[in-house]
Write an enzyme that holds these catalytic residues in place. Structure first.
Site, mmCIF file in Angstrom:
data_model
loop_
_atom_site.group_PDB
_atom_site.id
_atom_site.type_symbol
_atom_site.label_atom_id
_atom_site.label_comp_id
_atom_site.label_asym_id
_atom_site.label_seq_id
_atom_site.Cartn_x
_atom_site.Cartn_y
_atom_site.Cartn_z
ATOM 1 N N ARG A 160 -49.410 35.839 44.814
ATOM 2 C CA ARG A 160 -49.276 35.296 43.474
ATOM 3 C C ARG A 160 -49.696 33.838 43.327
ATOM 4 O O ARG A 160 -50.288 33.462 42.316
ATOM 5 C CB ARG A 160 -47.815 35.467 43.027
ATOM 6 N N LYS A 172 -40.408 41.418 36.713
ATOM 7 C CA LYS A 172 -39.618 41.167 35.508
ATOM 8 C C LYS A 172 -40.433 40.490 34.414
ATOM 9 O O LYS A 172 -40.305 40.826 33.243
ATOM 10 C CB LYS A 172 -38.421 40.267 35.835
ATOM 11 N N ARG A 177 -35.712 32.429 48.437
ATOM 12 C CA ARG A 177 -35.393 32.960 47.107
ATOM 13 C C ARG A 177 -34.799 34.361 47.202
ATOM 14 O O ARG A 177 -33.911 34.729 46.438
ATOM 15 C CB ARG A 177 -36.632 32.939 46.220
ATOM 16 N N ARG A 237 -47.864 30.889 43.013
ATOM 17 C CA ARG A 237 -47.084 29.850 42.336
ATOM 18 C C ARG A 237 -46.594 28.885 43.412
ATOM 19 O O ARG A 237 -46.511 29.247 44.582
ATOM 20 C CB ARG A 237 -45.890 30.516 41.626
ATOM 21 N N ARG A 278 -27.448 34.310 36.986
ATOM 22 C CA ARG A 278 -27.890 34.528 38.354
ATOM 23 C C ARG A 278 -26.751 34.318 39.346
ATOM 24 O O ARG A 278 -26.946 34.513 40.548
ATOM 25 C CB ARG A 278 -28.972 33.510 38.656
HETATM 26 P P1 ADP Z 1 -38.094 34.267 40.295
HETATM 27 O O1 ADP Z 1 -37.247 35.300 39.627
HETATM 28 O O2 ADP Z 1 -39.441 34.795 40.650
HETATM 29 O O3 ADP Z 1 -37.425 33.541 41.434
HETATM 30 P P2 ADP Z 1 -37.724 32.409 38.060
HETATM 31 O O4 ADP Z 1 -38.852 31.871 37.248
HETATM 32 O O5 ADP Z 1 -36.725 33.242 37.384
HETATM 33 O O6 ADP Z 1 -38.451 33.150 39.246
HETATM 34 O O7 ADP Z 1 -36.939 31.190 38.757
HETATM 35 C C1 ADP Z 1 -37.607 30.202 39.516
HETATM 36 C C2 ADP Z 1 -36.589 29.204 40.079
HETATM 37 O O8 ADP Z 1 -35.892 28.559 38.988
HETATM 38 C C3 ADP Z 1 -35.478 29.811 40.918
HETATM 39 O O9 ADP Z 1 -35.868 29.974 42.273
HETATM 40 C C4 ADP Z 1 -34.350 28.780 40.746
HETATM 41 O O10 ADP Z 1 -34.556 27.646 41.569
HETATM 42 C C5 ADP Z 1 -34.521 28.339 39.300
HETATM 43 N N1 ADP Z 1 -33.679 29.129 38.366
HETATM 44 C C6 ADP Z 1 -34.129 29.918 37.345
HETATM 45 N N2 ADP Z 1 -33.103 30.475 36.676
HETATM 46 C C7 ADP Z 1 -31.968 30.043 37.291
HETATM 47 C C8 ADP Z 1 -30.568 30.273 37.091
HETATM 48 N N3 ADP Z 1 -30.116 31.084 36.106
HETATM 49 N N4 ADP Z 1 -29.685 29.651 37.923
HETATM 50 C C9 ADP Z 1 -30.100 28.843 38.899
HETATM 51 N N5 ADP Z 1 -31.402 28.592 39.149
HETATM 52 C C10 ADP Z 1 -32.325 29.167 38.364
#
Ligand code: ADP
Length: 193
Positions: A127, A13, A140, A129, A88
């Protein structure tokens, strides 16, 4: 144009979002990036969010909604945006609908980037991170399946969902996305910038 981008961790994404915002002149609103910035700046919200992020769990809806609401109110969002990583959960999606109804600016499209689990695991493992450790990756993916996948039905029912095959080269996938976005009906076209 107002878009939501949905996909499991590792679907690519971030890469496609960068291309999309450039091609369509959108503001990139990534809740993951916002939370990591808050964590790195060691704000109270950042410290709280980090407890969830480092465990691969979702940050509570009230925190996320406060952040997004403030960001969406900014002037740069008026010309169009790409929401990446938000909503989400169903509660977040419903709250977003209420916010957008207030301003009379509904979403134009929800793009789902679909990639099989084995490939997600392979990509994430390479990756590095801090939340890319195997047990956190697994968590996740579980969070995605349990809390985020129900949104696909939600947006399907609202005729907003477009699913894109996320396998292939970056260019191939972006071509597919462009085809979908460019073929959106008049409703989206009116907002297009
Ligand atoms: P990825 O899609 O690879 O998991 P993101 O950068 O979108 O990575 O999100 C990393 C973390 O940030 C998630 O695992 C969660 O803990 C938190 N997070 C991000 N966006 C949200 C959201 N909309 N609601 C709840 N937690 C979120």
């Amino acid at each position: 144009m107002r878009m939501v981008f949905i996909g499991p961790p590792g679907a690519g994404k971030g890469t496609q979002a960068a291309l999309l915002i450039q091609r369509y002149g959108l503001v990139h609103l990534s809740t993951g990036d916002m939370l990591r910035a808050a964590r790195d700046a060691q704000t109270e919200i950042g410290k709280l969010a980090d407890r969830y992020m480092s465990a691969g769990q979702l940050v509570p809806d009230d925190i996320i909604l406060a952040i997004v609401k403030e960001r969406l109110a900014a002037a740069d969002c008026r010309t169009g945006y790409l929401l990446d990583g938000f909503p989400r959960t169903l509660a977040q999606a419903e709250a977003l609908d209420r916010m957008l109804a207030e301003t009379g600016e509904p979403l134009d499209v929800v793009l789902e980037l679909r990639v099989p689990d084995e490939e997600l695991f392979r990509r994430l493992s390479g990756r590095g991170r801090s939340d890319d450790k195997p047990e956190v990756i697994r968590q996740r993916l579980v969070a995605y399946r349990q809390q985020t996948e129900p949104l696909l039905d939600y947006y399907q029912q609202r005729r907003l969902l477009k699913t894109i095959d996320g396998m292939g080269t970056v260019e191939e996938i972006f071509q597919r996305i462009q085809q979908v976005v460019d073929s959106l009906g008049d409703r989206a076209g009116r907002h297009r910038k």
